[in-house]
Design an enzyme around this catalytic site. Structure first.
Site, PDB file in Angstrom:
ATOM      1  N   ASP A  37       2.289  20.793 -20.404  1.00  0.00           N
ATOM      2  CA  ASP A  37       1.655  19.499 -20.634  1.00  0.00           C
ATOM      3  C   ASP A  37       2.673  18.687 -21.422  1.00  0.00           C
ATOM      4  O   ASP A  37       2.864  18.881 -22.620  1.00  0.00           O
ATOM      5  CB  ASP A  37       0.361  19.699 -21.431  1.00  0.00           C
ATOM      6  CG  ASP A  37      -0.382  18.386 -21.667  1.00  0.00           C
ATOM      7  OD1 ASP A  37       0.275  17.313 -21.642  1.00  0.00           O
ATOM      8  OD2 ASP A  37      -1.604  18.426 -21.885  1.00  0.00           O
TER       9      ASP A  37
ATOM     10  N   LYS B  86       0.534   7.939 -23.281  1.00  0.00           N
ATOM     11  CA  LYS B  86       1.063   8.317 -24.602  1.00  0.00           C
ATOM     12  C   LYS B  86       2.550   7.961 -24.673  1.00  0.00           C
ATOM     13  O   LYS B  86       2.889   6.809 -24.823  1.00  0.00           O
ATOM     14  CB  LYS B  86       0.820   9.806 -24.869  1.00  0.00           C
ATOM     15  CG  LYS B  86      -0.499  10.371 -24.303  1.00  0.00           C
ATOM     16  CD  LYS B  86      -1.746   9.931 -25.014  1.00  0.00           C
ATOM     17  CE  LYS B  86      -3.068  10.303 -24.363  1.00  0.00           C
ATOM     18  NZ  LYS B  86      -3.360  11.648 -23.961  1.00  0.00           N
TER      19      LYS B  86
ATOM     20  N   ARG C  26     -12.425  15.879 -34.305  1.00  0.00           N
ATOM     21  CA  ARG C  26     -11.787  16.979 -33.594  1.00  0.00           C
ATOM     22  C   ARG C  26     -12.245  18.248 -34.294  1.00  0.00           C
ATOM     23  O   ARG C  26     -11.584  18.749 -35.196  1.00  0.00           O
ATOM     24  CB  ARG C  26     -10.254  16.846 -33.624  1.00  0.00           C
ATOM     25  CG  ARG C  26      -9.696  15.911 -32.563  1.00  0.00           C
ATOM     26  CD  ARG C  26     -10.082  16.377 -31.192  1.00  0.00           C
ATOM     27  NE  ARG C  26      -9.556  15.584 -30.087  1.00  0.00           N
ATOM     28  CZ  ARG C  26     -10.294  15.202 -29.031  1.00  0.00           C
ATOM     29  NH1 ARG C  26     -11.585  15.426 -28.989  1.00  0.00           N
ATOM     30  NH2 ARG C  26      -9.749  14.576 -28.014  1.00  0.00           N
TER      31      ARG C  26
ATOM     32  N   TYR D 276       0.844  -1.199   0.000  1.00  0.00           N
ATOM     33  CA  TYR D 276       0.000   0.000   0.000  1.00  0.00           C
ATOM     34  C   TYR D 276       0.878   1.248   0.000  1.00  0.00           C
ATOM     35  O   TYR D 276       0.603   2.218  -0.705  1.00  0.00           O
ATOM     36  CB  TYR D 276      -0.930   0.023   1.226  1.00  0.00           C
ATOM     37  CG  TYR D 276      -1.940   1.135   1.120  1.00  0.00           C
ATOM     38  CD1 TYR D 276      -3.166   0.918   0.495  1.00  0.00           C
ATOM     39  CD2 TYR D 276      -1.654   2.417   1.592  1.00  0.00           C
ATOM     40  CE1 TYR D 276      -4.073   1.947   0.350  1.00  0.00           C
ATOM     41  CE2 TYR D 276      -2.559   3.458   1.447  1.00  0.00           C
ATOM     42  CZ  TYR D 276      -3.779   3.213   0.819  1.00  0.00           C
ATOM     43  OH  TYR D 276      -4.679   4.237   0.675  1.00  0.00           O
TER      44      TYR D 276
ATOM     45  N   PHE E  51      -6.411  21.827 -24.766  1.00  0.00           N
ATOM     46  CA  PHE E  51      -6.750  20.416 -24.808  1.00  0.00           C
ATOM     47  C   PHE E  51      -8.007  20.231 -23.982  1.00  0.00           C
ATOM     48  O   PHE E  51      -8.201  20.894 -22.963  1.00  0.00           O
ATOM     49  CB  PHE E  51      -5.610  19.518 -24.317  1.00  0.00           C
ATOM     50  CG  PHE E  51      -5.959  18.065 -24.497  1.00  0.00           C
ATOM     51  CD1 PHE E  51      -6.006  17.520 -25.771  1.00  0.00           C
ATOM     52  CD2 PHE E  51      -6.317  17.270 -23.420  1.00  0.00           C
ATOM     53  CE1 PHE E  51      -6.402  16.202 -25.969  1.00  0.00           C
ATOM     54  CE2 PHE E  51      -6.710  15.951 -23.615  1.00  0.00           C
ATOM     55  CZ  PHE E  51      -6.748  15.412 -24.888  1.00  0.00           C
ATOM     56  N   THR E  52      -8.869  19.329 -24.450  1.00  0.00           N
ATOM     57  CA  THR E  52     -10.209  19.163 -23.875  1.00  0.00           C
ATOM     58  C   THR E  52     -10.200  19.055 -22.343  1.00  0.00           C
ATOM     59  O   THR E  52     -10.796  19.884 -21.656  1.00  0.00           O
ATOM     60  CB  THR E  52     -10.872  17.917 -24.481  1.00  0.00           C
ATOM     61  OG1 THR E  52      -9.979  16.808 -24.319  1.00  0.00           O
ATOM     62  CG2 THR E  52     -11.171  18.115 -25.954  1.00  0.00           C
TER      63      THR E  52
ATOM     64  N   PHE F 121     -18.174  15.364 -26.722  1.00  0.00           N
ATOM     65  CA  PHE F 121     -17.763  14.499 -27.829  1.00  0.00           C
ATOM     66  C   PHE F 121     -17.678  13.033 -27.439  1.00  0.00           C
ATOM     67  O   PHE F 121     -17.843  12.152 -28.266  1.00  0.00           O
ATOM     68  CB  PHE F 121     -16.417  14.970 -28.410  1.00  0.00           C
ATOM     69  CG  PHE F 121     -15.294  14.974 -27.407  1.00  0.00           C
ATOM     70  CD1 PHE F 121     -15.099  16.064 -26.575  1.00  0.00           C
ATOM     71  CD2 PHE F 121     -14.428  13.887 -27.298  1.00  0.00           C
ATOM     72  CE1 PHE F 121     -14.075  16.076 -25.644  1.00  0.00           C
ATOM     73  CE2 PHE F 121     -13.399  13.875 -26.380  1.00  0.00           C
ATOM     74  CZ  PHE F 121     -13.226  14.984 -25.540  1.00  0.00           C
TER      75      PHE F 121
HETATM   76  C1  LIG Z   1      -4.445  12.511 -23.277  1.00  0.00           C
HETATM   77  C2  LIG Z   1      -4.053  13.853 -22.956  1.00  0.00           C
HETATM   78  C3  LIG Z   1      -4.319  14.429 -21.710  1.00  0.00           C
HETATM   79  C4  LIG Z   1      -5.187  13.745 -20.658  1.00  0.00           C
HETATM   80  O1  LIG Z   1      -4.644  12.565 -20.221  1.00  0.00           O
HETATM   81  P1  LIG Z   1      -5.541  11.284 -19.830  1.00  0.00           P
HETATM   82  O2  LIG Z   1      -4.520  10.267 -19.444  1.00  0.00           O
HETATM   83  O3  LIG Z   1      -6.346  10.906 -21.013  1.00  0.00           O
HETATM   84  O4  LIG Z   1      -6.399  11.676 -18.673  1.00  0.00           O
HETATM   85  C5  LIG Z   1      -3.819  15.700 -21.457  1.00  0.00           C
HETATM   86  N1  LIG Z   1      -3.123  16.376 -22.388  1.00  0.00           N
HETATM   87  C6  LIG Z   1      -2.866  15.866 -23.585  1.00  0.00           C
HETATM   88  C7  LIG Z   1      -2.073  16.657 -24.573  1.00  0.00           C
HETATM   89  C8  LIG Z   1      -3.317  14.610 -23.935  1.00  0.00           C
HETATM   90  O5  LIG Z   1      -3.087  14.123 -25.148  1.00  0.00           O
END
Ligand SMILES: *Cc1c(COP(=O)(O)O)cnc(C)c1O
Length: 463
Positions: free
Chosen positions: A220, A263, A387, A77, A129-130, A454
């Site tokens: 980011d 990613k 998009r 843990y 970004f969304t 979306f």
């Molecule tokens: C995917 C993504 C996020 C969010 O990450 P999640 O792991 O999907 O929550 C943030 N910024 C960018 C540029 C992304 O591509």
């Protein structure tokens, strides 16, 4: 005698050890599946998809080295060995002393937004970004796009279309005052602009500006290694540096970063934030316990953190990124051969079809990109995503749609998953849909969720 081989191809730097069979579907079954999914590719069952280019998020094939790491998950843990392995690699490769793991990227965005933003603040960023923008808004901020104009033009060949326009940033600072801007939210590369990178020169410029005005700078860094790869290829003075060196140099200019590990790190789940600011770290560590889990696991299993730690070591390898971006370029160039309009330059994580051009007979309120994504799915079982106006959501104040300049279908590549033959099937399908484009009718939205519509919106076909 003339040489028979004139051209030397390159190939991926891996071979396949485990395979997952995929179902070959019929056009009839796909028509049914699309209708049942409300013509939203996010609502399709994965089983009904042949080649899945919906996203590169968490869809990666892990290496044998990562899978071996999964077996040495320390599922304690508190204070698991894998947490420390991951922390060490975050320090070593990104250069930040402090680190908090989270279950994915948006959870890190949530913590950062909560800590840094006060209601009434403004957050400038390069495009948006969304999930990033939504967390900033939920924390009470107004997001302001300060990306260079070139980014909004799908055909512009600027090599660093992700750059921030210093004049736009300065205009905002003059309008609202630097004390209303806790940080500049930079992304490198910019997902929504088509995977377009940011130059080191621009990072330095923005850093100098922020320093002068006492504004923090956060990154980011979800696909920052891809950005580093583009800097190596395109920016003067970086040809002889390694991707790892460039990544670390980029990070030097930021107070902190948030990352979706789904990613660059080539895992299926995970995220983190890292910073050099000790008080932000202490607060993030504390909020982590509330929303994610103890700060030494952040919603992840020990094995997940080990796979992330090993993914970091693999992601900075030049041949690994070259194989990934090489696939994206392969598909992009094939489409260009047939004059299919795509976003240029070809980006890092996917090919973006210019739906506004392709379905130019549709109004934006007939959802051209949503429509095109569906047409391609029905044609061949290739799944992409919208998009455009659907992703862009509604204006917080007026309630009307946001009308983005770009109306795109994104075909994103899972890392180390598909072969060149899959890409041939994909481009042949897109070319075929492109040739029949004039017959295509648009969609109307019949269900709209409040947040990030979306993902779950439903549509019907216009007659
Ligand atoms: C995917 C993504 C996020 C969010 O990450 P999640 O792991 O999907 O929550 C943030 N910024 C960018 C540029 C992304 O591509």
């Amino acid at each position: 005698m003339a040489k028979k081989i004139l051209k030397r191809s390159w190939a991926e730097n891996f071979k396949i050890k485990v395979v997952e069979p995929i179902k070959m579907t019929t056009k009839q079954s796909r028509e049914k599946a699309a209708k049942e999914a409300g013509y939203n590719t996010f609502l399709l069952k994965s089983e009904d998809v042949y080649i899945d280019l919906l996203t590169d998020s968490g869809t990666n094939a892990m290496s044998d080295y990562q899978w071996a790491g999964m077996m040495i998950g320390d599922e304690a843990y508190a204070g698991s060995k894998n947490f420390y392995n991951l922390w060490n690699n975050v320090k070593k490769y990104y250069g930040f002393p402090y680190f908090v793991p989270t279950h994915q990227g948006r959870a890190a965005e949530h913590l950062v937004s909560k800590i840094l933003i006060k209601p009434g603040d403004f957050i400038p960023g390069n495009m948006y970004f969304t999930t990033t923008r939504l967390h900033q808004e939920l924390a009470g901020a107004t997001f302001v796009d300060v990306i260079i104009d070139e980014a909004h033009d799908a055909q512009n060949l600027h090599p660093f279309k992700g750059n921030i326009d210093l004049k736009k940033l300065d205009k905002l600072v003059k309008e609202v005052g630097a004390d209303k801007i806790p940080y500049v939210s930079m992304a490198a590369p910019v997902n929504m602009a088509g995977g377009q990178p940011v130059s080191m020169a621009n990072i330095v410029e923005v850093y100098e500006y922020c320093k002068k005005h006492k504004i923090k700078l956060w990154l980011d860094a979800t696909r920052a290694t891809e950005n580093a790869y583009f800097i190596k290829l395109r920016e003067k003075g970086y040809q002889d540096k390694t991707v790892a060196e460039i990544l670390k140099e980029m990070c030097k200019y930021f107070e902190g970063i948030w990352v979706s590990a789904k990613k660059d790190l080539m895992v299926n789940i995970g995220g983190f934030l890292a910073t050099r600011n000790r008080s932000v770290y202490l607060e993030a560590r504390n909020l982590c316990v509330v929303y994610e889990g103890l700060h030494t696991y952040g919603g992840l299993a020990g094995r997940d953190m080990e796979a992330m730690a090993r993914g970091i070591e693999e992601m900075v390898d030049f041949d690994t990124i070259h194989a990934r971006i090489g696939q994206v370029e392969y598909l992009g160039k094939k489409l260009l051969e047939y004059n299919v309009p795509i976003v240029l330059p070809i980006g890092g994580h996917g090919v973006f079809l210019d739906a506004k051009k392709i379905l130019s007979h549709l109004k934006q309120t007939e959802f051209p990109a949503q429509t095109l994504a569906n047409e391609i799915y029905v044609d061949s079982g290739v799944r992409g995503m919208e998009r455009g106006i659907v992703s862009s959501g509604r204006n917080k104040v007026t309630g009307d749609h946001n009308y983005p300049k770009l109306e795109l279908v994104r075909l994103t590549f899972p890392r180390r998953v598909y072969t060149q033959a899959h890409l041939d099937v994909t481009h042949e399908s897109i070319v075929s849909v492109y040739e029949d484009r004039k017959k295509v009718k648009g969609l109307k939205m019949v269900f709209e969720p409040k947040y990030l519509r979306f993902f779950q919106a439903r549509f019907e076909k216009l007659k």
